[in-house]
Scaffold this active site. Structure first.
Site: not given
Length: 619
Positions: A2, A27, A74, A100-101, A492, A496, A499, A515, A614
């Site tokens: 947001c 964001r 968001w 926001n929140g 990582e 990526k 995402e 395994h 973000k």
């Protein structure tokens, strides 16, 4: 997550608010809106979708409309549509709120307000706040509310005191067209102070075009802005003094600078960013690391019996590398915990435990909650963050800033390598103070100092990596496999790819493949191996043969000059020779480029991936 922007000054507010919102697009958001104070009251315009959609429905800006608030949402409570978009007006039409929140007790408050006859239009928790302010403002009960603007201030304070959860808010009242109120708890809020103008925002990126001077609100603080200036107090009405701080980055740093995307720009910024991160901290002459931000805690670190890294997402992977480095160089037991789980467990924290929180933004809600949990249990808590003055930076006992400049791309790149670089320096210095010889420490420092130039040689392979991505981008399932220090890099790399390209990918320690996950291998399935020179090289070569025998497509990141791996790889990417300890700083770069090119080839918006933000400032 947001974005909040509010403006009070002498210029037309609408263009400033819209341009500032665009600087917060990174964001993550799914709707946008704006509210302006006009002579005849509040004018609210909002819509689902991008800011460009909002621009199409806005009337031409008026120079007389010099106060307003704006928001990119968001979705949390309620689907992403126009009704649920911010700003939210109250039932009287006097107040507009952007938030926001998450208001945790919104359902209880909503039920009570509905019982008082207050109507609701949206599914959001935010409308509860706007209606609660309106209800309190209109009530006749408390004589202490005062008159005029004090009445507005009182209603906001009383409403915020009733909220459970987190908020960063900006609020307008039609009765007071020269007044703006902002407040925060657990969600960032900054007031930029310019020449006869003020910009309230959730991120400094929305401010730097207009001023480099700002105040950073702490939790449960509010700011009242008017034509005569601003003043700050707690939501309990206790006056607090705030010092002006200089914003640490410039407008140029958040512009694209000729790159197609912020993510690509930030990948290519890594040599310079790491040089800045390392600069002034490496004393090559004395063979020491200088970490001024935690100087008073180095003795405690050296004597620690247990160190816990806590983080989320990419920062968690950096923490894993830090765990391996600290145990190898300093011989201190370490572990890495997901911050989102840490706060809900019963972690073992003793007097000799140090907790290190890692976050690019310094605002990650789960990590901030983990910090508070650790502090309550008496641990020394340190932070590794990028954003100066952020919530985690203020909440921890001490910390180390990354100093890599703003990171706009949602998929973190330069922050990851900087986090690993800081953790490398920390491990070297603590190791030197414990048992590491001066010669060994000096060799580590010398090797670390060469990393930025080595990254430049990897970036030269970007076109080659794009060709590899093009050959495999139609595959919907990938594996990323590494061993030792490169196992977190495999995690990582998979993250990526997920995402930004929306390809399903799984990162694993290479030995764990047999395994269970080896059952996934089918003809042409891409398997990305990090098979660099090191003590586990022969083992990972065996893993490559296992996948090759089952028809997998072999993509290998290897050390320059390795002819053996070339014979069994379908695609090869090389990195310069380096100590195993610092290979993650190199091996991650081709995986960043691989994910980037795959996403572009699939036609995705790299800097605004779906469903992502973000900075995750809500649970």
């Amino acid at each position: 997550m947001c974005g909040i922007v509010a403006y009070l000054g002498k210029k037309a507010a609408q263009p400033i608010l819209i341009e500032s919102l665009k600087r917060l697009e990174y964001r993550g958001y799914d709707s946008a809106g704006i509210a302006l104070l006009q002579g005849d009251g509040l004018c609210v315009q909002k819509t689902s979708g991008r800011i460009s959609v909002l621009e199409q429905i806005l009337p031409p800006p008026r120079s007389i409309d010099t106060v307003g608030i704006a928001h990119t949402r968001w979705a949390t409570h309620g689907v992403p549509n126009t009704v649920n978009a911010h700003p939210h007006a109250d039932y009287t039409g006097k107040f507009a709120v952007v938030h926001n929140g998450i208001i945790e007790n919104y359902s209880t408050l909503k039920t009570w307000l509905q019982g008082e006859g207050i109507p609701f239009l949206s599914e959001t928790d935010t409308e509860v706040l706007s209606n609660l302010i309106g209800y309190l403002y209109a009530s006749d009960e408390p004589s202490e509310r005062g008159h005029g603007r004090h009445r507005f201030e009182w209603a906001v304070q009383q409403a915020l005191q009733r909220l459970h959860g987190t908020f960063g808010v900006a609020i307008l009242c039609a009765d007071f067209p020269d007044t703006l109120i902002g407040a925060k708890r657990g969600s960032p809020l900054i007031l930029g102070v310019g020449s006869d103008e003020y910009i309230l925002a959730s991120d400094a990126a929305a401010i730097v075009e207009h001023t480099t001077q700002a105040i950073y609100l702490a939790d449960n603080e509010m700011v009242l802005v008017g034509s005569e200036g601003f003043h700050t107090k707690t939501i309990d009405n206790v006056v607090v003094a705030k010092d002006l701080k200089r914003i640490e980055f410039s407008l140029e740093q958040i512009e694209l600078g000729g790159f197609e995307h912020h993510m690509l720009k930030e990948i290519f910024e890594q040599p310079e960013a790491l040089s800045t991160c390392l600069g002034g901290r490496i004393d090559k002459q004395c063979g020491k690391i200088v970490l001024g931000g935690i100087a008073n805690h180095l003795r405690a670190l050296t004597q620690a019996k247990h160190i816990i890294f806590t983080a989320c997402g990419t920062a968690f992977h950096a923490g894993l590398v830090g765990e391996f480095l600290l145990e190898h160089l300093a011989r201190i037991p370490a572990e890495t915990e997901y911050a989102s789980e840490f706060r809900y467990r019963n972690p073992i924290i003793g007097d000799d435990t140090i907790v290190i929180a890692i976050s690019q933004s310094g605002e990650t809600a789960d990590t901030l909650a983990a910090v508070e949990q650790a502090k309550e249990r008496g641990a020394t808590v340190l932070g590794i963050v990028n954003v100066v003055g952020s919530s985690i930076a203020r909440a921890t006992d001490a910390g180390i800033y990354l100093h890599v400049g703003p990171e706009i791309g949602v998929a973190s790149t330069k922050a990851f390598t900087a986090q690993v670089a800081v953790l490398s320096m920390l491990a070297i210095e603590v190791g030197r103070r414990r048992h590491l010889s001066s010669d060994a420490a000096a060799r580590c420092i010398h090797e670390l100092g060469k990393i930025p130039e080595k990254i430049r040689t990897i970036l030269d392979q970007s076109d080659h990596i794009r060709e590899i991505a093009a050959a495999n981008v139609d595959r919907e399932n990938w594996l990323f496999l590494g061993r030792g220090f490169n196992y977190p890099v495999a995690l990582e790399g998979a993250l990526k790819l997920k995402e930004i390209s929306y390809i399903h990918a799984e990162g694993l320690p290479a030995a764990e493949m047999k395994h269970g996950p080896i059952a996934l291998i089918a003809d042409g399935m891409p398997a990305v191996f990090i098979a660099t020179a090191g003590p586990q090289y022969d083992k990972i070569m065996g893993n490559i043969q296992e996948v090759r025998a089952r028809g997998g497509k072999i993509i290998v990141v290897a050390t320059e000059g390795d002819n053996e791996v070339r014979r069994c790889a379908d695609h090869l990417i090389t990195i310069p020779e380096s100590s195993e300890l610092f290979q993650p700083l190199l091996t991650v770069v081709p995986l960043q480029l691989l994910a980037y090119h795959a996403a572009v080839l699939r036609g995705h918006d790299v800097d605004k991936p779906r469903n992502l933000a973000k900075s995750v400032t809500v649970e």
